[in-house]
Design an enzyme around this catalytic site. Structure first.
Site, PDB file in Angstrom:
ATOM      1  N   ASP A  92      50.315  31.013  39.114  1.00 59.42           N
ATOM      2  CA  ASP A  92      50.631  29.582  39.062  1.00 59.42           C
ATOM      3  C   ASP A  92      50.549  28.958  37.671  1.00 59.42           C
ATOM      4  OD1 ASP A  92      47.857  30.135  39.315  1.00 59.42           O
ATOM      5  OD2 ASP A  92      47.467  28.052  39.849  1.00 59.42           O
ATOM      6  N   GLU A 107      45.616  29.969  41.334  1.00 64.12           N
ATOM      7  CA  GLU A 107      44.309  30.136  40.674  1.00 64.12           C
ATOM      8  C   GLU A 107      43.806  28.809  40.120  1.00 64.12           C
ATOM      9  OE1 GLU A 107      41.210  30.354  38.033  1.00 64.12           O
ATOM     10  OE2 GLU A 107      43.194  29.875  37.283  1.00 64.12           O
ATOM     11  N   GLU A 108      44.723  27.983  39.594  1.00 60.72           N
ATOM     12  CA  GLU A 108      44.299  26.722  38.964  1.00 60.72           C
ATOM     13  C   GLU A 108      43.803  25.730  40.016  1.00 60.72           C
ATOM     14  OE1 GLU A 108      43.939  26.483  35.892  1.00 60.72           O
ATOM     15  OE2 GLU A 108      45.390  27.748  34.868  1.00 60.72           O
ATOM     16  N   ARG A 167      32.671  42.524  29.049  1.00 62.07           N
ATOM     17  CA  ARG A 167      31.224  42.542  29.208  1.00 62.07           C
ATOM     18  C   ARG A 167      30.848  42.789  30.662  1.00 62.07           C
ATOM     19  NH1 ARG A 167      27.769  38.687  27.453  1.00 62.07           N
ATOM     20  NH2 ARG A 167      26.503  38.906  29.300  1.00 62.07           N
ATOM     21  N   HIS A 169      45.592  25.442  28.486  1.00 64.27           N
ATOM     22  CA  HIS A 169      45.771  24.113  29.116  1.00 64.27           C
ATOM     23  C   HIS A 169      46.211  23.055  28.097  1.00 64.27           C
ATOM     24  CE1 HIS A 169      43.278  25.035  33.007  1.00 64.27           C
ATOM     25  NE2 HIS A 169      43.923  26.102  32.545  1.00 64.27           N
TER      26      HIS A 169
HETATM   27 ZN   LIG Z   1      43.784  27.884  33.471  1.00 66.47          ZN
HETATM   28 ZN   LIG Z   2      44.095  30.997  33.779  1.00 68.87          ZN
END
Ligand SMILES: [Zn+2]
Ligand SMILES: [Zn+2]
Length: 405
Positions: free
Chosen positions: A91, A149-150, A189, A376
């Protein structure tokens, strides 16, 4: 800022096997196609169409429409072995793009400002490579193309739809293109990589009145101010100083006139932390502070708390495997950056709660080319050389994981 010595594009490209180097122009083409046609969470229809068409063309078995717009591709080597999941998100964001590039977004007010167009292209490239090189691995690779995901989050509904089952996924990996790291570096990590993301909102209900006669009122602005200050003491005084956490009040609205005492004030904010020990802590502590302060001023309140994404925690064994693969690509331990934790959130964390795995950052900034804006940002863009490195990383991880049994 992490100081690392970026490696030149040509050195990086020389690390890619010829068949992945051949894929590089296609990766760029798919990424730009998607970049021009960004779609918001659970509306990734054109994105899904491209993925589905390509998988079809390459004869890769896949299922569409999972959790609305999710897709799962299954690539079977034909030999017994483990099942490795690879996750990519699809997305974009509600941002108006300010980049003046030929592949600029044609969808007004929507932009791939986080790099998920690149993640999709890398996952497609990985699918293509595996389907054409089944001799290179054993077992099965499941590529999970995840929507939203956002927000509001597509990982959880995909898991609920059974994407980690049948065949059962033994481990999962994923990556994020990362402009906080220069091209030629990889952030890997073990343990906590990204923070839990939670949201709260509160309305303080006081009693309005004349700005010159405060004794007849309960001033919601004064109460809100005390609360905002007191909330900062949670991180400063309640959390173990060895741990990290954030409490941010991002919105505070009250009042309509300079000479009127406001009857209500509204605030909302976010909480971030790494340690699972705090999973139920902040909701209780924040309400305790709000309730105590409101009581002392005679105000009432309404409170809402929503945990969004849990902390993203990498499994140490899989993280070690990914780290050794990363070192084999950047050829120097200096190119693998363990100090890459961020308080940003990611719903990849839901997958990592179900099966062991590792999520890592693929350095993608190149300030010489002006490609270093943060994620963003309306001018976000990344060095597309990273796309080939992403595929090489995934393929080497598949080869390593699927030869371990
Ligand atoms: Zn993002
Ligand atoms: Zn992202």
């Amino acid at each position: 800022m992490v100081s690392t010595i970026p490696i030149s594009n040509s050195v990086i490209e020389s690390q890619l096997r010829p068949d992945i180097r051949k894929l590089q122009p296609l990766l760029v083409e798919w990424r730009r196609h998607l970049h021009q046609r960004p779609e918001l969470g659970f509306k990734e229809h054109l994105t899904g169409k491209l993925i589905s068409e390509k998988l079809q063309e390459w004869g890769i078995e896949h299922q569409t429409g999972i959790a609305n717009t999710g897709i799962v591709a299954t690539i079977n080597s034909g030999k017994p072995g483990p099942v490795l999941g690879i996750r990519a998100d699809l997305d974009a964001l509600p941002i108006q793009e300010l980049n003046d590039v030929p592949y600029r977004s044609i969808h007004n007010g929507i932009m791939h400002a986080c790099g998920h167009d690149g993640h999709t292209a890398i996952a497609l490239g990985t699918a293509h490579y595996l389907a054409t090189h089944p001799q290179d691995f054993t077992g099965i690779v499941k590529i999970i193309f995840q929507p939203a995901e956002e927000g509001p989050g597509g990982a959880k509904p995909m898991i609920e739809a059974g994407v980690l089952k049948n065949p059962d996924v033994d481990a999962i990996i994923g990556l994020h293109l990362w402009n906080n790291l220069p091209l030629g570096t990889l952030g890997v990590r073990s343990g906590a990589l990204m923070a839990a993301t939670e949201r709260f909102s509160c309305t303080i209900l006081g009693k309005g009145g004349h700005g010159a006669m405060p004794h007849q009122t309960i001033d919601s602005i004064v109460v809100a101010a005390q609360i905002v200050n007191a909330l900062q003491t949670i991180v400063a005084r309640n959390i173990n100083p060895i741990d990290s956490a954030v409490v941010t009040v991002g919105q505070l609205n009250a009042g309509r006139a300079f000479n009127v005492i406001a009857d209500t004030a509204r605030m909302s904010g976010t909480v971030r932390y790494f340690s699972l020990d705090y999973q139920n802590y902040f909701s209780k502590r924040i309400e305790q502070i709000i309730s105590g302060i409101c009581a002392s001023y005679g105000a009432k309140y309404e409170f809402n708390y929503t945990p969004l994404y849990p902390p993203l925690i990498n499994d140490s064994k899989i993280a070690d495997l990914v780290k050794s693969v990363a070192e084999s690509i950047v050829e120097t331990p200096a190119g693998v950056v363990p100090e890459c934790q961020t308080m940003g959130g990611e719903d990849m964390s839901f997958f990592l709660r179900e099966v062991p795995g590792c999520y890592f950052f693929l350095g993608s900034a190149n300030s010489e080319k002006g490609l270093a804006y943060p994620h963003h940002h309306p001018r976000f863009d990344f060095d597309e050389t990273a796309l080939g490195i992403g595929v090489e990383m995934f393929i080497r991880c598949v080869e390593k994981f699927c030869s371990q049994g």
